[in-house]
Structures are given as structure tokens and as C-alpha cells.
Design a protein around this motif. Structure first.
Motif, PDB file in Angstrom:
ATOM      1  N   VAL A 185       0.825  -1.215   0.000  1.00  0.00           N
ATOM      2  CA  VAL A 185       0.000   0.000   0.000  1.00  0.00           C
ATOM      3  C   VAL A 185       0.853   1.257   0.000  1.00  0.00           C
ATOM      4  CG1 VAL A 185      -1.671   1.341   1.335  1.00  0.00           C
ATOM      5  CG2 VAL A 185      -1.996  -1.129   1.052  1.00  0.00           C
ATOM      6  N   PHE A 186       1.887   1.281   0.832  1.00  0.00           N
ATOM      7  CA  PHE A 186       2.695   2.494   0.939  1.00  0.00           C
ATOM      8  C   PHE A 186       3.559   2.718  -0.297  1.00  0.00           C
ATOM      9  CE2 PHE A 186       2.565   1.893   5.824  1.00  0.00           C
ATOM     10  CZ  PHE A 186       1.296   2.440   5.851  1.00  0.00           C
ATOM     11  N   GLU A 187       3.882   1.656  -1.014  1.00  0.00           N
ATOM     12  CA  GLU A 187       4.625   1.829  -2.251  1.00  0.00           C
ATOM     13  C   GLU A 187       3.753   2.507  -3.308  1.00  0.00           C
ATOM     14  OE1 GLU A 187       7.114  -0.797  -5.586  1.00  0.00           O
ATOM     15  OE2 GLU A 187       6.218  -1.782  -3.833  1.00  0.00           O
ATOM     16  N   GLU A 188       2.463   2.157  -3.305  1.00  0.00           N
ATOM     17  CA  GLU A 188       1.542   2.753  -4.271  1.00  0.00           C
ATOM     18  C   GLU A 188       1.131   4.162  -3.872  1.00  0.00           C
ATOM     19  OE1 GLU A 188      -1.706   0.062  -4.505  1.00  0.00           O
ATOM     20  OE2 GLU A 188      -0.588  -1.500  -5.558  1.00  0.00           O
ATOM     21  N   GLU A 189       1.004   4.411  -2.569  1.00  0.00           N
ATOM     22  CA  GLU A 189       0.584   5.723  -2.057  1.00  0.00           C
ATOM     23  C   GLU A 189       1.490   6.117  -0.893  1.00  0.00           C
ATOM     24  OE1 GLU A 189      -3.785   6.577  -2.046  1.00  0.00           O
ATOM     25  OE2 GLU A 189      -3.922   4.381  -2.064  1.00  0.00           O
ATOM     26  N   PRO A 190       2.669   6.642  -1.168  1.00  0.00           N
ATOM     27  CA  PRO A 190       3.648   6.954  -0.107  1.00  0.00           C
ATOM     28  C   PRO A 190       3.119   7.899   0.965  1.00  0.00           C
ATOM     29  CG  PRO A 190       4.667   7.063  -2.274  1.00  0.00           C
ATOM     30  CD  PRO A 190       3.199   6.918  -2.510  1.00  0.00           C
ATOM     31  N   ASP A 191       2.203   8.806   0.625  1.00  0.00           N
ATOM     32  CA  ASP A 191       1.693   9.756   1.613  1.00  0.00           C
ATOM     33  C   ASP A 191       0.938   9.063   2.745  1.00  0.00           C
ATOM     34  OD1 ASP A 191       2.759  11.743   0.083  1.00  0.00           O
ATOM     35  OD2 ASP A 191       0.863  12.416  -0.780  1.00  0.00           O
ATOM     36  N   LEU A 192       0.420   7.880   2.471  1.00  0.00           N
ATOM     37  CA  LEU A 192      -0.345   7.168   3.491  1.00  0.00           C
ATOM     38  C   LEU A 192       0.536   6.709   4.650  1.00  0.00           C
ATOM     39  CD1 LEU A 192      -2.744   4.958   1.346  1.00  0.00           C
ATOM     40  CD2 LEU A 192      -3.245   7.120   2.497  1.00  0.00           C
ATOM     41  N   LYS A 193       1.827   6.517   4.395  1.00  0.00           N
ATOM     42  CA  LYS A 193       2.729   6.080   5.460  1.00  0.00           C
ATOM     43  C   LYS A 193       2.790   7.110   6.568  1.00  0.00           C
ATOM     44  CE  LYS A 193       7.374   4.304   6.342  1.00  0.00           C
ATOM     45  NZ  LYS A 193       8.698   3.956   5.765  1.00  0.00           N
ATOM     46  N   GLY A 194       2.851   8.381   6.206  1.00  0.00           N
ATOM     47  CA  GLY A 194       2.878   9.436   7.211  1.00  0.00           C
ATOM     48  C   GLY A 194       1.590   9.480   8.010  1.00  0.00           C
ATOM     49  N   ARG A 195       0.459   9.236   7.357  1.00  0.00           N
ATOM     50  CA  ARG A 195      -0.823   9.233   8.062  1.00  0.00           C
ATOM     51  C   ARG A 195      -0.898   8.057   9.033  1.00  0.00           C
ATOM     52  NH1 ARG A 195      -5.440   9.678   3.649  1.00  0.00           N
ATOM     53  NH2 ARG A 195      -6.687   9.335   5.548  1.00  0.00           N
ATOM     54  N   TRP A 196      -0.359   6.907   8.612  1.00  0.00           N
ATOM     55  CA  TRP A 196      -0.358   5.748   9.498  1.00  0.00           C
ATOM     56  C   TRP A 196       0.556   5.974  10.699  1.00  0.00           C
ATOM     57  CZ3 TRP A 196      -3.123   2.017  11.071  1.00  0.00           C
ATOM     58  CH2 TRP A 196      -2.571   0.915  11.735  1.00  0.00           C
ATOM     59  N   GLU A 197       1.710   6.566  10.473  1.00  0.00           N
ATOM     60  CA  GLU A 197       2.619   6.858  11.579  1.00  0.00           C
ATOM     61  C   GLU A 197       1.997   7.845  12.555  1.00  0.00           C
ATOM     62  OE1 GLU A 197       6.085   8.120   9.489  1.00  0.00           O
ATOM     63  OE2 GLU A 197       6.835   6.068   9.171  1.00  0.00           O
ATOM     64  N   ALA A 198       1.202   8.786  12.038  1.00  0.00           N
ATOM     65  CA  ALA A 198       0.510   9.729  12.915  1.00  0.00           C
ATOM     66  C   ALA A 198      -0.524   9.002  13.775  1.00  0.00           C
ATOM     67  CB  ALA A 198      -0.161  10.822  12.088  1.00  0.00           C
ATOM     68  N   LEU A 199      -1.200   8.018  13.209  1.00  0.00           N
ATOM     69  CA  LEU A 199      -2.156   7.230  13.987  1.00  0.00           C
ATOM     70  C   LEU A 199      -1.445   6.413  15.053  1.00  0.00           C
ATOM     71  CD1 LEU A 199      -4.565   6.012  11.152  1.00  0.00           C
ATOM     72  CD2 LEU A 199      -5.104   7.646  12.975  1.00  0.00           C
ATOM     73  N   ARG A 200      -0.254   5.886  14.742  1.00  0.00           N
ATOM     74  CA  ARG A 200       0.494   5.142  15.738  1.00  0.00           C
ATOM     75  C   ARG A 200       0.926   6.041  16.897  1.00  0.00           C
ATOM     76  NH1 ARG A 200       1.716  -0.188  14.497  1.00  0.00           N
ATOM     77  NH2 ARG A 200       1.904  -0.174  16.750  1.00  0.00           N
ATOM     78  N   ARG A 201       1.302   7.279  16.582  1.00  0.00           N
ATOM     79  CA  ARG A 201       1.650   8.223  17.653  1.00  0.00           C
ATOM     80  C   ARG A 201       0.420   8.541  18.503  1.00  0.00           C
ATOM     81  NH1 ARG A 201       4.706  10.469  13.390  1.00  0.00           N
ATOM     82  NH2 ARG A 201       3.110  12.045  12.986  1.00  0.00           N
ATOM     83  N   GLN A 202      -0.716   8.669  17.860  1.00  0.00           N
ATOM     84  CA  GLN A 202      -1.949   8.941  18.603  1.00  0.00           C
ATOM     85  C   GLN A 202      -2.298   7.769  19.511  1.00  0.00           C
ATOM     86  OE1 GLN A 202      -5.076  10.269  16.017  1.00  0.00           O
ATOM     87  NE2 GLN A 202      -6.517  10.647  17.693  1.00  0.00           N
ATOM     88  N   GLU A 203      -2.060   6.564  19.035  1.00  0.00           N
ATOM     89  CA  GLU A 203      -2.294   5.372  19.852  1.00  0.00           C
ATOM     90  C   GLU A 203      -1.472   5.425  21.143  1.00  0.00           C
ATOM     91  OE1 GLU A 203      -1.360   0.564  19.729  1.00  0.00           O
ATOM     92  OE2 GLU A 203      -0.461   1.934  18.274  1.00  0.00           O
ATOM     93  N   ARG A 204      -0.199   5.791  21.030  1.00  0.00           N
ATOM     94  CA  ARG A 204       0.665   5.874  22.209  1.00  0.00           C
ATOM     95  C   ARG A 204       0.112   6.852  23.235  1.00  0.00           C
ATOM     96  NH1 ARG A 204       6.084   4.184  22.043  1.00  0.00           N
ATOM     97  NH2 ARG A 204       6.686   5.953  23.335  1.00  0.00           N
ATOM     98  N   GLY A 205      -0.562   7.870  22.771  1.00  0.00           N
ATOM     99  CA  GLY A 205      -1.117   8.870  23.675  1.00  0.00           C
ATOM    100  C   GLY A 205      -2.240   8.347  24.548  1.00  0.00           C
ATOM    101  N   PHE A 206      -2.754   7.171  24.223  1.00  0.00           N
ATOM    102  CA  PHE A 206      -3.784   6.551  25.048  1.00  0.00           C
ATOM    103  C   PHE A 206      -3.228   5.460  25.970  1.00  0.00           C
ATOM    104  CE2 PHE A 206      -6.327   8.033  21.365  1.00  0.00           C
ATOM    105  CZ  PHE A 206      -7.258   8.800  22.055  1.00  0.00           C
ATOM    106  N   LYS A 207      -2.064   4.900  25.628  1.00  0.00           N
ATOM    107  CA  LYS A 207      -1.621   3.735  26.397  1.00  0.00           C
ATOM    108  C   LYS A 207      -0.177   3.782  26.882  1.00  0.00           C
ATOM    109  CE  LYS A 207       0.052   0.612  22.758  1.00  0.00           C
ATOM    110  NZ  LYS A 207      -0.122  -0.677  22.078  1.00  0.00           N
TER     111      LYS A 207
END
Length: 214
Positions: A138-160
Motif C-alpha cells: 500500500v505504501f509503495e503505491e501511495e507513499p503519503d499514506l505512510k505518514g498518516r499511518w505513523e501519525a495514527l500510531r503516535r496517537q495510539e501511544r497517547g492513550f496507552k
């Protein structure tokens, strides 16, 4: 019943016991407290449905080789069980108890039913799992999505991740205050996570969490 199933069952029973002891107003405050987390989970679900549903269905579920649920059990936090219980009916929780009491004869997750996961709100480790193959494709086809996924992972850390006050810690403490305890209360009994809290200056003056005597 495996050790894993026993630990999961004991935690589920502890959560149900605690919620019964909390008055209706207190349960409503807990539901309000988890709303930012529920909004986050909805954002994650929309992201995965839009960008990963096709490849995950094609490469894992259709071929019955899903790495997501291939083990007999998955890692859970105490807060996962609380969130799920607050979003489940009594019948749904009864079903989980029934499943946990049965021998899991297969190699798949005990919570995996014919129609998918039996949790109303899946544990966060399941919601945030993407295999390398899916991400690479997926990220090879749409590289911008990787940054969005990493942002979601950072948001996850903010809860746990307890290097600051976090929801998962607050939910554990709400049940500790009732004199209830679970081996899945990692944020209050895991040496590694206690060290994270210690470095962040979040422990009480005694140097550890308040442990109930009841």
C-alpha cells in the motif's frame, strides 16, 4: 482451559464485577471518558477500511493464512477489556465467557468466530496490526499514506504509553480504587512500564502504584 484463557476470563469477570459495583452515573462517566479513544478507533477503522481492506482480505482471509489471528491468543490490556465491556451487551459478554471456558482446539485466536472477532471493540493491538507485506504494497503505491499511518500510531501511544497521564492507566486505577486487581493491569504492575512512569515523574511518593489490600 489454557493459562491464557484463564487469565482472560479472570480479567473479564473482574471488569464485569467492577462495573456492577459502580453506580450508573459512574459508568456513564467512564463512557464519556473513553469517547476520545472511541473517536480515534473509528478513525483507524475508516483508514484501514479505505486503504487496506482489499489487500488484507485478498492476501490473508481469503487464503485463510491471516497472521492477525493465527495464534491461540492475542495481547490485551486491562483497559481493552473495560472499553469492550462498556460497549457490549450482557449477552455479548456472556458469549465471551463461554468461549473462554471451552478448550481451544485450533491454532487460531480463541476470540475468532465464524464471522470474525467476537469483541465489540477489538483490542488495540489487533486494531493497529498491519503485516509488512500489506504495508509495503500500500505504501509503495501511495507513499503519503505512510505518514498518516505513523501519525495514527503516535496517537495510539497517547492513550496507552504512560510517559504522561493516559486513558489506559486511568481505567486501571478506577478498578484498583475499587479494590480489584488483574494481571493485565500492565501500566500499574509491569516493571518496564512502571519504570517509564517513574522517569516521567508519575509515581506516588512511595515509588510505586497504590496497591489495594482487598
Amino acid at each position: 482451559m489454557s493459562d491464557y484463557q484463564r487469565e482472560q476470563l479472570d480479567t473479564l469477570k473482574t471488569v464485569r464485577q467492577g462495573l456492577l459495583r459502580i453506580k450508573a452515573g459512574g459508568r456513564q462517566r467512564l463512557r464519556e471518558q473513553i469517547q476520545p479513544y472511541m473517536a480515534f478507533r473509528q478513525t483507524v477503522d475508516r483508514f484501514l477500511q479505505r486503504h487496506f481492506s482489499g489487500i488484507c482480505t485478498r492476501t490473508c482471509y481469503d487464503s485463510k493464512t491471516s497472521a492477525c489471528c493465527s495464534k491461540d491468543g492475542i495481547i490485551t490490556f486491562f483497559a481493552d477489556t473495560v472499553v469492550n465491556a462498556l460497549n457490549s451487551t450482557a449477552a455479548q459478554l456472556d458469549q465471551l465467557e463461554t468461549i473462554l471456558r471451552r478448550k481451544n482446539a485450533g491454532h487460531r485466536c480463541v476470540y475468532l468466530g465464524p464471522d470474525g472477532c467476537l469483541w465489540a471493540v477489538r483490542p488495540v493491538v489487533c486494531a493497529m496490526f498491519l503485516c509488512d507485506r500489506a504495508m509495503d504494497t500500500v505504501f509503495e503505491e501511495e507513499p503519503d499514506l505512510k505518514g498518516r499511518w505513523e501519525a495514527l500510531r503516535r496517537q495510539e501511544r497517547g492513550f496507552k504509553w504512560p510517559d504522561r497521564p493516559v486513558l489506559f492507566d486511568d481505567l486501571e486505577k478506577a478498578f484498583l480504587d475499587l479494590g480489584l486487581r488483574s494481571s493485565l493491569m500492565h501500566l500499574n504492575f509491569s516493571p518496564g512500564l512502571l519504570n517509564v512512569k517513574r522517569k516521567a515523574g508519575l509515581l506516588d511518593p512511595s515509588g510505586g502504584p497504590a496497591v489495594p489490600t482487598a
